[in-house]
Design a protein around this motif. Structure first.
Motif, PDB file in Angstrom:
ATOM      1  N   PHE A 218       0.811  -1.222   0.000  1.00 40.26           N
ATOM      2  CA  PHE A 218       0.000   0.000   0.000  1.00 40.26           C
ATOM      3  C   PHE A 218       0.850   1.281   0.000  1.00 40.26           C
ATOM      4  CE2 PHE A 218      -3.987  -2.232   1.912  1.00 40.26           C
ATOM      5  CZ  PHE A 218      -4.197  -2.822   0.692  1.00 40.26           C
ATOM      6  N   PRO A 219       1.918   1.345   0.813  1.00 42.33           N
ATOM      7  CA  PRO A 219       2.704   2.598   0.786  1.00 42.33           C
ATOM      8  C   PRO A 219       3.239   2.927  -0.607  1.00 42.33           C
ATOM      9  CG  PRO A 219       3.329   1.263   2.659  1.00 42.33           C
ATOM     10  CD  PRO A 219       2.428   0.421   1.833  1.00 42.33           C
ATOM     11  N   GLN A 220       3.535   1.883  -1.394  1.00 43.79           N
ATOM     12  CA  GLN A 220       4.066   2.160  -2.733  1.00 43.79           C
ATOM     13  C   GLN A 220       2.959   2.433  -3.738  1.00 43.79           C
ATOM     14  OE1 GLN A 220       7.590   0.193  -3.938  1.00 43.79           O
ATOM     15  NE2 GLN A 220       7.506  -1.175  -2.170  1.00 43.79           N
ATOM     16  N   MET A 221       1.715   2.189  -3.318  1.00 40.77           N
ATOM     17  CA  MET A 221       0.584   2.394  -4.244  1.00 40.77           C
ATOM     18  C   MET A 221      -0.104   3.731  -4.042  1.00 40.77           C
ATOM     19  SD  MET A 221      -1.163  -1.300  -3.929  1.00 40.77           S
ATOM     20  CE  MET A 221      -2.733  -0.754  -4.559  1.00 40.77           C
ATOM     21  N   ILE A 222       0.462   4.591  -3.190  1.00 37.61           N
ATOM     22  CA  ILE A 222      -0.252   5.833  -2.853  1.00 37.61           C
ATOM     23  C   ILE A 222      -0.637   6.653  -4.087  1.00 37.61           C
ATOM     24  CG2 ILE A 222      -0.018   8.044  -1.645  1.00 37.61           C
ATOM     25  CD1 ILE A 222       1.245   6.513   0.636  1.00 37.61           C
ATOM     26  N   PRO A 223       0.232   6.764  -5.126  1.00 33.90           N
ATOM     27  CA  PRO A 223      -0.227   7.488  -6.318  1.00 33.90           C
ATOM     28  C   PRO A 223      -1.527   6.927  -6.887  1.00 33.90           C
ATOM     29  CG  PRO A 223       2.124   7.100  -6.448  1.00 33.90           C
ATOM     30  CD  PRO A 223       1.645   6.370  -5.237  1.00 33.90           C
ATOM     31  N   SER A 224      -1.672   5.587  -6.889  1.00 29.77           N
ATOM     32  CA  SER A 224      -2.924   4.983  -7.378  1.00 29.77           C
ATOM     33  C   SER A 224      -4.100   5.403  -6.507  1.00 29.77           C
ATOM     34  CB  SER A 224      -2.843   3.459  -7.371  1.00 29.77           C
ATOM     35  OG  SER A 224      -1.809   3.028  -8.188  1.00 29.77           O
ATOM     36  N   PHE A 225      -3.899   5.385  -5.185  1.00 28.13           N
ATOM     37  CA  PHE A 225      -4.996   5.785  -4.300  1.00 28.13           C
ATOM     38  C   PHE A 225      -5.390   7.224  -4.564  1.00 28.13           C
ATOM     39  CE2 PHE A 225      -3.272   2.311  -1.568  1.00 28.13           C
ATOM     40  CZ  PHE A 225      -4.428   1.580  -1.473  1.00 28.13           C
ATOM     41  N   VAL A 226      -4.396   8.091  -4.739  1.00 29.99           N
ATOM     42  CA  VAL A 226      -4.697   9.508  -4.937  1.00 29.99           C
ATOM     43  C   VAL A 226      -5.480   9.703  -6.228  1.00 29.99           C
ATOM     44  CG1 VAL A 226      -3.717  11.786  -5.285  1.00 29.99           C
ATOM     45  CG2 VAL A 226      -2.710  10.260  -3.611  1.00 29.99           C
ATOM     46  N   ILE A 227      -5.025   9.059  -7.304  1.00 23.04           N
ATOM     47  CA  ILE A 227      -5.694   9.308  -8.584  1.00 23.04           C
ATOM     48  C   ILE A 227      -7.100   8.708  -8.587  1.00 23.04           C
ATOM     49  CG2 ILE A 227      -4.920   7.339  -9.984  1.00 23.04           C
ATOM     50  CD1 ILE A 227      -4.124   9.697 -12.012  1.00 23.04           C
ATOM     51  N   ALA A 228      -7.286   7.572  -7.912  1.00 22.00           N
ATOM     52  CA  ALA A 228      -8.635   7.001  -7.790  1.00 22.00           C
ATOM     53  C   ALA A 228      -9.532   7.948  -7.017  1.00 22.00           C
ATOM     54  CB  ALA A 228      -8.569   5.641  -7.107  1.00 22.00           C
ATOM     55  N   THR A 229      -8.963   8.597  -5.985  1.00 28.41           N
ATOM     56  CA  THR A 229      -9.742   9.559  -5.196  1.00 28.41           C
ATOM     57  C   THR A 229     -10.166  10.749  -6.054  1.00 28.41           C
ATOM     58  OG1 THR A 229      -8.425   8.910  -3.290  1.00 28.41           O
ATOM     59  CG2 THR A 229      -9.726  10.912  -3.099  1.00 28.41           C
ATOM     60  N   VAL A 230      -9.217  11.280  -6.858  1.00 39.75           N
ATOM     61  CA  VAL A 230      -9.551  12.422  -7.714  1.00 39.75           C
ATOM     62  C   VAL A 230     -10.695  12.051  -8.651  1.00 39.75           C
ATOM     63  CG1 VAL A 230      -8.723  13.927  -9.548  1.00 39.75           C
ATOM     64  CG2 VAL A 230      -7.236  13.410  -7.628  1.00 39.75           C
ATOM     65  N   PHE A 231     -10.549  10.943  -9.356  1.00 38.83           N
ATOM     66  CA  PHE A 231     -11.583  10.547 -10.313  1.00 38.83           C
ATOM     67  C   PHE A 231     -12.922  10.351  -9.628  1.00 38.83           C
ATOM     68  CE2 PHE A 231      -8.214   9.115 -13.373  1.00 38.83           C
ATOM     69  CZ  PHE A 231      -8.648   9.920 -14.404  1.00 38.83           C
ATOM     70  N   CYS A 232     -12.901   9.685  -8.480  1.00 37.55           N
ATOM     71  CA  CYS A 232     -14.159   9.358  -7.801  1.00 37.55           C
ATOM     72  C   CYS A 232     -14.860  10.615  -7.335  1.00 37.55           C
ATOM     73  CB  CYS A 232     -13.888   8.436  -6.625  1.00 37.55           C
ATOM     74  SG  CYS A 232     -15.349   8.159  -5.626  1.00 37.55           S
ATOM     75  N   ILE A 233     -14.121  11.520  -6.670  1.00 39.70           N
ATOM     76  CA  ILE A 233     -14.791  12.674  -6.061  1.00 39.70           C
ATOM     77  C   ILE A 233     -15.300  13.633  -7.121  1.00 39.70           C
ATOM     78  CG2 ILE A 233     -14.461  14.626  -4.498  1.00 39.70           C
ATOM     79  CD1 ILE A 233     -13.333  12.749  -2.644  1.00 39.70           C
ATOM     80  N   ILE A 234     -14.429  13.952  -8.124  1.00 34.00           N
ATOM     81  CA  ILE A 234     -14.872  14.879  -9.164  1.00 34.00           C
ATOM     82  C   ILE A 234     -16.039  14.266  -9.937  1.00 34.00           C
ATOM     83  CG2 ILE A 234     -14.190  16.156 -11.223  1.00 34.00           C
ATOM     84  CD1 ILE A 234     -12.789  17.116  -8.726  1.00 34.00           C
ATOM     85  N   GLY A 235     -15.914  12.968 -10.261  1.00 34.42           N
ATOM     86  CA  GLY A 235     -16.960  12.309 -11.059  1.00 34.42           C
ATOM     87  C   GLY A 235     -18.269  12.201 -10.313  1.00 34.42           C
ATOM     88  N   SER A 236     -18.217  11.801  -9.037  1.00 39.06           N
ATOM     89  CA  SER A 236     -19.485  11.501  -8.381  1.00 39.06           C
ATOM     90  C   SER A 236     -20.114  12.739  -7.763  1.00 39.06           C
ATOM     91  CB  SER A 236     -19.312  10.389  -7.346  1.00 39.06           C
ATOM     92  OG  SER A 236     -18.352  10.750  -6.390  1.00 39.06           O
ATOM     93  N   PHE A 237     -19.347  13.807  -7.560  1.00 36.64           N
ATOM     94  CA  PHE A 237     -19.960  15.022  -7.023  1.00 36.64           C
ATOM     95  C   PHE A 237     -20.954  15.599  -8.024  1.00 36.64           C
ATOM     96  CE2 PHE A 237     -20.245  18.589  -4.235  1.00 36.64           C
ATOM     97  CZ  PHE A 237     -19.743  18.099  -3.055  1.00 36.64           C
ATOM     98  N   MET A 238     -20.692  15.366  -9.298  1.00 36.72           N
ATOM     99  CA  MET A 238     -21.562  15.935 -10.317  1.00 36.72           C
ATOM    100  C   MET A 238     -22.336  14.845 -11.058  1.00 36.72           C
ATOM    101  SD  MET A 238     -21.606  19.208 -10.349  1.00 36.72           S
ATOM    102  CE  MET A 238     -20.974  20.154  -8.990  1.00 36.72           C
ATOM    103  N   VAL A 239     -22.608  13.741 -10.395  1.00 37.25           N
ATOM    104  CA  VAL A 239     -23.379  12.663 -11.026  1.00 37.25           C
ATOM    105  C   VAL A 239     -24.730  13.231 -11.476  1.00 37.25           C
ATOM    106  CG1 VAL A 239     -24.206  11.931  -8.758  1.00 37.25           C
ATOM    107  CG2 VAL A 239     -24.336  10.364 -10.669  1.00 37.25           C
ATOM    108  N   PHE A 240     -25.110  12.936 -12.709  1.00 38.48           N
ATOM    109  CA  PHE A 240     -26.328  13.558 -13.246  1.00 38.48           C
ATOM    110  C   PHE A 240     -27.167  12.561 -14.052  1.00 38.48           C
ATOM    111  CE2 PHE A 240     -28.423  16.024 -16.659  1.00 38.48           C
ATOM    112  CZ  PHE A 240     -29.234  16.810 -15.881  1.00 38.48           C
ATOM    113  N   ASP A 241     -26.534  11.915 -15.057  1.00 34.55           N
ATOM    114  CA  ASP A 241     -27.275  11.082 -15.998  1.00 34.55           C
ATOM    115  C   ASP A 241     -28.108  10.004 -15.289  1.00 34.55           C
ATOM    116  OD1 ASP A 241     -25.418  12.565 -17.295  1.00 34.55           O
ATOM    117  OD2 ASP A 241     -24.678  10.972 -18.595  1.00 34.55           O
TER     118      ASP A 241
END
Lengths: 306, 353
Positions: free
Chosen positions: A219-242
């Motif tokens: 997990f410590p070496q995967m932190i970039p993956s966690f961060v990018i998954a967080t960015v995609f999830c929060i930006i994407g789901s905050f504006m969920v519409f369709d």
């Protein structure tokens, strides 16, 4: 940039110019549709403009901002929508681990299987609207197939209703988790695959249990993956519409009215309040963008460190 | 020795367990698609029952009332009257056998006319009455145009960024990455204002017609050209990875920069182009919000059309499910054919290592 230009030699100057010749075409679109919009909307924030084509617009100062915080009727609309959205984002964020991380860890143990990946990634191909209608197909009160199966088996007494408050709160995040499962699995799996084999083997030899190995080594070496998954999830789901439109958000199902639906209604629906909608979108959107930028920088720094 | 073999046995059981779990997950993933197909053949009348397999053909009852037929089967009564040369008003409570008697039409003819309507109702309404072909064609047009233009523009940009050696290049690169964190709902309201200004510049866009429809489509597509962070990232990394020596050698041979781009860089990017195209394809194909606000309903694309359609035939679930299935099918087929590029695109370089 200007300093670079001043100290550049003649050949380098030609190089800079030709670089910019290639950069310009897309830059024009970028400026017109991503920078000019902010410039255009800034003056509207301080007016009472209700519609896109309105001639008599009054300047009302900071009233739009004030009424978002103070106006009772508006608060009765905005606060529930905000609460629904936040609840949804939190649960959907949980789902990227329940689906994505779990599947990635499993796939990592048994080795990459192309055909399994193909199937798990498949729901990414379908539109948000189709996800909404699949939700009705599976969990609709009278017609939902899963409902009917569960009733037949006697596992539930009453049919689940996807269009109700509880249905949207708890089932929609699961369905979106299912949709993005392949995407998040790929993010986490590519993170896992960057962990050097030797360190994993060393931890096995040292007698670390599976979870110790994951927690202290992978997990410590995967932190970039966690961060990018967080960015995609929060930006994407905050504006969920369709998905919400399919569940009747625009035709009176108040449980499906999230912030995005509210913004859409203010800008494009009947009884428009354009200036107010723009103000609301700035108040919500600017912190979100800043948060995203922060996470992006964090991710970049972590990647450079590696 | 014994302990070792026990360890390996445990390992195999765990692996077997994980594999069977993944297998079950795959089946669960396919289940909704299958049910969607089945349900597009289940008449709305029977939709409150559990269907796990295609229903047997149910002929339309001769005692069915005309009004119910138009509600549950979305039968076009005008067309029905035209087909049998019936003039005047048909009361909605009339049954089919009564109509056959009153207008002296053989009952078999009516049943033959209604057979496809009963059996493939969703598909019949969608494909014959639904005018789905226009939206489908526009979706294909938008998808192709956006794929071509975004890739072309992004390759030019990435070429200009050429390995991100200077500050101004880094700044531009970061600007495009910013696109990733701007929520679409936030930017679309002011974008709409700008597109309206642009459309107003084109003559003849006030009334329905080709100029209006074409400029609406054009305006919508231009907002999509602005930036695609993924394309910029992929191409910048790919062009940056081309050894500097190759570039210098090309210039020594007397080539211009444009020639270097066309003759050397483009051929090297083939796989990346395929990857970016397949990765952005679902995004453009499934666009909902932009076409919903930019395009007139006579000029719309597939996904808003399906939503409109579902609203029009809200009493007929079969039609909605058939429509959703149609919106998924073309992409699903493309996805299965080009799955290699999808996997490559999403996994990046991770798999090679």
């Amino acid at each position: 940039m200007l300093r670079a230009w001043r100290i550049a030699r003649k050949g380098e100057r030609r190089r800079i110019l030709s670089d910019w010749a290639f950069l310009t075409p897309q830059m024009l679109f970028y400026i017109l549709f991503l920078i000019v919009p902010f410039v255009v909307s800034l003056p509207i924030l301080f007016t009472d403009q209700r519609d896109f084509i309105q001639s008599n617009v009054n300047n009302i100062g900071l009233d739009n901002f004030r009424s978002i915080v103070l106006d009772q009727a508006l608060r009765a609309e905005v606060l529930p929508a905000l609460w629904r959205t936040v609840r949804f984002v939190a649960l959907h964020y949980l789902m990227i681990y329940v689906f994505g991380l779990t599947l990635a860890l499993m796939m990592f143990e048994v080795g990459f299987r192309g055909w399994m990946f193909t199937i798990i990634f498949m729901p990414m191909m379908i539109s948000g609207l189709a996800i909404g209608y699949l939700a009705i197909l599976l969990f609709g009160q009278t017609i939902g197939t899963v409902n009917l199966i569960l009733l037949e088996l006697g596992w539930i007494e009453q049919a689940i209703n996807i269009k109700s408050a509880r249905g949207i709160t708890f089932i929609l995040p699961v369905l979106l988790g299912w949709r993005y499962a392949g995407f998040n699995m790929a993010l986490f799996l590519s993170g896992l695959l960057t962990v050097p084999k030797e360190t994993i083997e060393a931890s096995i030899v040292d007698g670390a249990s599976y979870w110790q190995r994951m927690y202290f080594v992978c997990f410590p070496q995967m932190i970039p993956s966690f961060v990018i998954a967080t960015v995609f999830c929060i930006i994407g789901s905050f504006m969920v519409f369709d998905e919400l439109v399919a569940l009747g958000a625009l035709v009176g199902n108040e449980h499906a009215v999230f912030l995005s639906v509210l913004l859409f209604k203010y800008a494009f629906g009947d009884g428009r309040r354009l200036a107010l909608g723009l103000t609301l979108s700035m108040v919500i959107g600017v912190p979100l963008v800043l948060f995203g930028v922060l996470l992006q920088r964090l991710q970049r720094r972590l990647q450079v460190e590696q | 020795m014994l302990e070792r073999s026990r360890y390996f046995l445990r390992q195999r059981i765990v692996r077997g367990g994980i594999l069977s779990f993944l297998l079950v997950y795959c089946l669960v993933t396919l289940f909704p698609f299958y049910i969607l197909l089945v349900r597009s053949f289940v008449s709305t009348r029977d939709s409150a029952e559990l269907w796990l397999w295609f229903p047997p053909p149910a002929p339309v009852s001769t005692e069915a009332q005309l009004g119910n037929l138009s509600v549950f089967y979305s039968m076009d009564i005008g067309r029905f009257k035209e087909h049998f040369d019936i003039e005047g008003y048909l009361p909605p409570r009339d049954t089919l056998s009564k109509i056959a008697e009153d207008h002296s039409i053989p009952l078999e003819d009516i049943q033959a006319y209604l057979a496809p309507l009963g059996r493939f109702n969703g598909w019949y309404i969608l494909l014959v009455q639904g005018r789905i072909w226009g939206p489908l064609a526009r979706t294909v047009l938008v998808t192709v145009m956006v794929a071509v233009c975004v890739n072309l523009l992004s390759i030019l940009t990435a070429f200009g960024l050429a390995g991100l050696r200077r500050r101004d290049q880094m700044l531009v690169y970061n600007m495009y990455l910013l696109r990733m964190v701007i929520p679409p709902m936030m930017i679309i309201i002011p974008q709409f204002i700008i597109v309206q200004w642009l459309i107003a510049l084109v003559p003849g866009t006030q009334s329905p017609g080709l100029p209006r429809y074409a400029s609406q489509l054009g305006g919508m597509m231009m907002t999509l050209f602005a930036a695609n962070a993924l394309a910029i990232m992929v191409y910048t990394a790919a062009i940056g990875a081309i050894p500097r020596d190759i570039e210098d050698a090309t210039y020594l041979d007397g080539a211009t920069r444009l020639q270097y781009l066309l003759r050397v860089v483009f051929p090297l990017l083939k796989v990346h182009i395929a990857t970016v195209v397949v990765m952005t394809l679902p995004w453009t194909w499934n666009l909902f919000l932009p076409p919903l606000i930019y395009l007139d309903s006579a000029n719309t694309t597939l996904i808003p059309f399906i939503q409109d359609f579902a609203g029009t035939y809200s009493t007929n679930l079969q039609v909605t499910f058939a429509g959703i299935f149609v919106s998924i099918l073309p992409l699903a087929v493309l996805y299965i054919i080009f799955r290699r590029f999808f996997i490559q695109g999403i996994m990046g370089g991770a798999l090679k290592g």
